[in-house]
Design a protein around this motif. Structure first.
Motif, PDB file in Angstrom:
ATOM      1  N   PRO A   8       0.829  -1.228  -0.102  1.00 15.02           N
ATOM      2  CA  PRO A   8       0.013  -0.092   0.025  1.00 15.02           C
ATOM      3  C   PRO A   8       1.084   1.329   0.057  1.00 15.02           C
ATOM      4  CG  PRO A   8      -0.097  -0.999   2.285  1.00 15.02           C
ATOM      5  CD  PRO A   8       0.942  -1.880   1.394  1.00 15.02           C
ATOM      6  N   LEU A   9       0.801   2.076  -0.868  1.00 11.27           N
ATOM      7  CA  LEU A   9       1.833   3.109  -1.253  1.00 11.27           C
ATOM      8  C   LEU A   9       1.118   4.476  -0.934  1.00 11.27           C
ATOM      9  CD1 LEU A   9       3.292   2.105  -4.639  1.00 11.27           C
ATOM     10  CD2 LEU A   9       4.358   1.552  -2.436  1.00 11.27           C
ATOM     11  N   PHE A  10       1.949   5.155  -0.112  1.00 13.05           N
ATOM     12  CA  PHE A  10       1.571   6.770   0.039  1.00 13.05           C
ATOM     13  C   PHE A  10       1.734   7.348  -1.576  1.00 13.05           C
ATOM     14  CE2 PHE A  10       2.615   5.981   4.554  1.00 13.05           C
ATOM     15  CZ  PHE A  10       1.508   6.042   4.955  1.00 13.05           C
ATOM     16  N   ASN A  11       1.152   8.436  -1.812  1.00 15.97           N
ATOM     17  CA  ASN A  11       1.434   9.013  -3.139  1.00 15.97           C
ATOM     18  C   ASN A  11       2.427  10.199  -3.222  1.00 15.97           C
ATOM     19  OD1 ASN A  11       0.765   9.751  -5.586  1.00 15.97           O
ATOM     20  ND2 ASN A  11      -0.928  11.250  -5.207  1.00 15.97           N
ATOM     21  N   ILE A  12       3.576   9.418  -2.651  1.00 11.70           N
ATOM     22  CA  ILE A  12       4.942  10.737  -2.602  1.00 11.70           C
ATOM     23  C   ILE A  12       5.733   9.758  -3.250  1.00 11.70           C
ATOM     24  CG2 ILE A  12       6.675  11.622  -1.070  1.00 11.70           C
ATOM     25  CD1 ILE A  12       4.156  11.531   1.151  1.00 11.70           C
ATOM     26  N   ASN A  13       6.834  10.298  -4.278  1.00 10.80           N
ATOM     27  CA  ASN A  13       7.764   9.790  -4.945  1.00 10.80           C
ATOM     28  C   ASN A  13       9.097  10.423  -4.706  1.00 10.80           C
ATOM     29  OD1 ASN A  13       9.359   8.456  -6.799  1.00 10.80           O
ATOM     30  ND2 ASN A  13       8.742   9.808  -8.527  1.00 10.80           N
ATOM     31  N   PRO A  14       9.936  10.148  -3.514  1.00 11.54           N
ATOM     32  CA  PRO A  14      11.001  10.756  -3.074  1.00 11.54           C
ATOM     33  C   PRO A  14      12.242  10.488  -4.305  1.00 11.54           C
ATOM     34  CG  PRO A  14      10.281   9.296  -1.374  1.00 11.54           C
ATOM     35  CD  PRO A  14       9.509   9.057  -2.524  1.00 11.54           C
ATOM     36  N   VAL A  15      12.724  11.404  -4.694  1.00 11.04           N
ATOM     37  CA  VAL A  15      13.817  11.512  -5.525  1.00 11.04           C
ATOM     38  C   VAL A  15      15.207  12.160  -5.059  1.00 11.04           C
ATOM     39  CG1 VAL A  15      12.226  11.788  -7.533  1.00 11.04           C
ATOM     40  CG2 VAL A  15      13.166  14.019  -6.418  1.00 11.04           C
ATOM     41  N   LYS A  16      15.180  12.622  -3.798  1.00 12.71           N
ATOM     42  CA  LYS A  16      16.750  12.982  -3.583  1.00 12.71           C
ATOM     43  C   LYS A  16      16.504  13.105  -1.957  1.00 12.71           C
ATOM     44  CE  LYS A  16      17.615  17.508  -3.277  1.00 12.71           C
ATOM     45  NZ  LYS A  16      17.834  19.107  -3.530  1.00 12.71           N
ATOM     46  N   ALA A  17      17.567  12.921  -1.203  1.00 11.36           N
ATOM     47  CA  ALA A  17      17.734  12.833   0.212  1.00 11.36           C
ATOM     48  C   ALA A  17      19.085  13.391   0.555  1.00 11.36           C
ATOM     49  CB  ALA A  17      17.379  11.423   0.898  1.00 11.36           C
ATOM     50  N   GLN A  18      18.848  14.071   1.885  1.00 13.15           N
ATOM     51  CA  GLN A  18      20.103  14.433   2.389  1.00 13.15           C
ATOM     52  C   GLN A  18      20.048  14.588   4.061  1.00 13.15           C
ATOM     53  OE1 GLN A  18      23.368  15.278   0.811  1.00 13.15           O
ATOM     54  NE2 GLN A  18      23.988  15.137   2.892  1.00 13.15           N
ATOM     55  N   GLY A  19      20.792  14.047   4.898  1.00 11.35           N
ATOM     56  CA  GLY A  19      20.650  13.902   6.125  1.00 11.35           C
ATOM     57  C   GLY A  19      19.411  13.350   6.611  1.00 11.35           C
ATOM     58  N   SER A  20      18.529  14.186   7.302  1.00  6.55           N
ATOM     59  CA  SER A  20      17.371  13.547   7.908  1.00  6.55           C
ATOM     60  C   SER A  20      15.999  14.138   6.847  1.00  6.55           C
ATOM     61  CB  SER A  20      17.052  14.031   9.212  1.00  6.55           C
ATOM     62  OG  SER A  20      17.877  13.240  10.180  1.00  6.55           O
ATOM     63  N   PHE A  21      16.145  14.456   5.881  1.00  5.89           N
ATOM     64  CA  PHE A  21      15.438  15.053   4.730  1.00  5.89           C
ATOM     65  C   PHE A  21      15.221  14.473   3.673  1.00  5.89           C
ATOM     66  CE2 PHE A  21      16.275  18.510   7.833  1.00  5.89           C
ATOM     67  CZ  PHE A  21      15.154  19.028   8.138  1.00  5.89           C
ATOM     68  N   LEU A  22      14.130  14.364   3.025  1.00  7.55           N
ATOM     69  CA  LEU A  22      13.697  13.639   1.679  1.00  7.55           C
ATOM     70  C   LEU A  22      13.035  14.881   0.612  1.00  7.55           C
ATOM     71  CD1 LEU A  22      12.006  10.693   2.895  1.00  7.55           C
ATOM     72  CD2 LEU A  22      14.253  10.566   1.900  1.00  7.55           C
ATOM     73  N   TRP A  23      13.345  14.928  -0.203  1.00  7.89           N
ATOM     74  CA  TRP A  23      12.548  15.598  -1.527  1.00  7.89           C
ATOM     75  C   TRP A  23      11.625  14.894  -2.398  1.00  7.89           C
ATOM     76  CZ3 TRP A  23      16.991  17.032   0.677  1.00  7.89           C
ATOM     77  CH2 TRP A  23      16.817  18.305   1.545  1.00  7.89           C
ATOM     78  N   ASP A  24      10.494  15.221  -2.849  1.00 11.49           N
ATOM     79  CA  ASP A  24       9.931  14.550  -3.660  1.00 11.49           C
ATOM     80  C   ASP A  24      10.199  15.073  -5.168  1.00 11.49           C
ATOM     81  OD1 ASP A  24       8.021  16.726  -3.944  1.00 11.49           O
ATOM     82  OD2 ASP A  24       6.307  15.650  -2.974  1.00 11.49           O
ATOM     83  N   ASP A  25       9.317  14.341  -6.134  1.00 12.54           N
ATOM     84  CA  ASP A  25       9.380  14.967  -7.516  1.00 12.54           C
ATOM     85  C   ASP A  25       8.798  16.204  -7.860  1.00 12.54           C
ATOM     86  OD1 ASP A  25       6.873  13.907  -7.261  1.00 12.54           O
ATOM     87  OD2 ASP A  25       6.989  12.714  -8.816  1.00 12.54           O
ATOM     88  N   LYS A  26       8.163  16.600  -6.812  1.00 16.29           N
ATOM     89  CA  LYS A  26       7.869  17.689  -6.952  1.00 16.29           C
ATOM     90  C   LYS A  26       8.194  19.050  -6.288  1.00 16.29           C
ATOM     91  CE  LYS A  26       2.811  16.123  -7.197  1.00 16.29           C
ATOM     92  NZ  LYS A  26       3.257  14.537  -7.364  1.00 16.29           N
ATOM     93  N   GLY A  27       9.360  18.731  -5.586  1.00 12.29           N
ATOM     94  CA  GLY A  27      10.173  19.517  -4.989  1.00 12.29           C
ATOM     95  C   GLY A  27       9.797  19.933  -3.607  1.00 12.29           C
TER      96      GLY A  27
END
Length: 379
Positions: A8-27
């Motif tokens: 079961p997937l959340f509608n979030i697509n992470p594309v970048k990560a650094q430290g304790s943070f993630l960024w999705d494909d929408k920024g």
């Protein structure tokens, strides 16, 4: 071809990560307070970790275990020193389930017995024997079920004694998590672990400590069981071991004798996996992350303990279960979609699981604390 739809997937697509943070494909930016089930131990893309993997990738990424690999020896030496288990041996594999499979098998080879005792709430993996000692009938297929696997109550000394009194001569091993993760951050008592050790010694059974989620510094100790002074026969590890690179291992007491072909794996202990695991140990030691896990765990508990709707906080270090007075699913969704913070759940529906990186700082932690307060005030 489509993916086999089992998640079961959340509608979030992470594309970048650094430290304790993630960024999705929408920024959009997200705070990671779950680490992909406690996998991210030293933070996303730690510079030392990145450098070691890049350097190794330019040399050699894989060859089989039919040749020497000095990185395996370096990993074993550093793991032994940092964990305090220098006299144990290390078998490398790819995952926690595989580590548990090999531990169960090695115990059975050693004493020639076939039954295994495990505990209510347990999760040890989804493969053959590992899922058979997992307390979730929904994921135990008929081919995995066997009466050789005996479930006992969590922290129930009397029931375990009764099992050993009637079947002790047939019990090969007892497997227990240092702290139950999927089960809802359930912590064994010192008396319970001591009794398990005593019974294993009396009946010639192997004690297997599954530290796949609770190990690698997460509890404030290298392995959670070390708080209680228990020395297992085998310790299994994975998740935080590679900070996202697939690797697992079994730490094996000197009384177990190795022989060629006894255990084996194609990909386990490959060059890239070892480079990742060595980098994790380097960072853990250099940045004193076990002490930070305890410090920040104390800080989180102190900051949130008086929030509304919190019944209890189950915690060792940065392995935290926040028990609410209701199902935590809506709180978790609000944290994710309204505040962009990843957290986890458990089989106990009221327990919110908090598993941030071990190098989490006060600034990131205050973001979580503030958001949780807002969410719980609205419930």
């Amino acid at each position: 071809m489509n993916l086999f739809n089992v998640y079961p997937l959340f509608n979030i697509n992470p594309v970048k990560a650094q430290g304790s943070f993630l960024w999705d494909d929408k920024g959009e930016k997200y705070l990671d307070f779950y680490g992909g089930h406690a996998v991210i131990s030293i933070g996303h893309n730690h510079p030392h970790y990145q450098a070691q993997l890049k350097e190794q990738l330019e040399k050699i990424s894989f060859y089989s275990n039919s040749v020497q690999n000095e990185l395996q020896s370096e990993l074993a030496e550093k793991l032994g020193k940092l964990s305090g288990y220098e006299d144990y041996s290390l078998f490398l594999c790819n995952s926690g389930a595989e580590a548990n499979e090999n531990a169960l098998k090695l115990a059975s080879f050693h004493n020639g017995k076939s039954k295994v005792a495990y505990f209510s709430g347990a999760f040890h993996g989804r493969t053959s024997a590992a899922v058979s000692v997992t307390d979730n009938p929904k994921i135990v297929a008929p081919v995995n079920f066997s009466e050789r696997f005996i479930k006992s109550g969590w922290n129930d000394i009397k029931q375990l004694e009764e099992i050993f009194e009637t079947q002790g001569s047939e019990i090969s091993s007892v497997i227990i998590e240092g702290i139950q993760g999927v089960g809802g951050i359930m912590i064994p008592t010192s008396e319970f672990l001591s009794k398990i050790k005593e019974l294993c010694e009396k009946y010639d059974a192997a004690l297997i400590l599954d530290e796949v989620q609770s190990g690698y510094g997460r509890s404030g100790y290298f392995f959670a069981h070390q708080e209680f002074g228990i020395e297992p026969d085998m310790i299994t590890t994975a998740k935080g071991m590679g900070n996202g690179f697939p690797i697992g291992g079994v730490l094996i007491h000197p009384k177990f004798q190795a022989s060629h072909g006894l255990l084996g794996t194609t990909f386990g202990g490959n060059h890239l996996a070892c480079a990742a695991a060595i980098a994790v140990l380097d960072v853990m030691k250099e940045e004193d992350l076990m002490a930070n896990a305890q410090k920040m765990g104390d800080y989180i508990e102190n900051e949130i303990k008086d929030f509304p709707h919190i019944k209890s906080i189950r915690r060792k270090g940065l392995m935290i279960g926040v028990e609410l007075d209701q199902d935590c699913s809506e709180v978790r969704k609000s944290l994710l979609y309204d505040h962009h913070i990843f957290t986890g759940n458990s089989n106990e529906k009221s327990v919110l699981r908090i598993l941030p990186a071990l190098n989490i700082g006060k600034e990131e932690t205050d973001l979580f604390v503030g958001a949780l307060k807002v969410v719980l005030d609205k419930v």
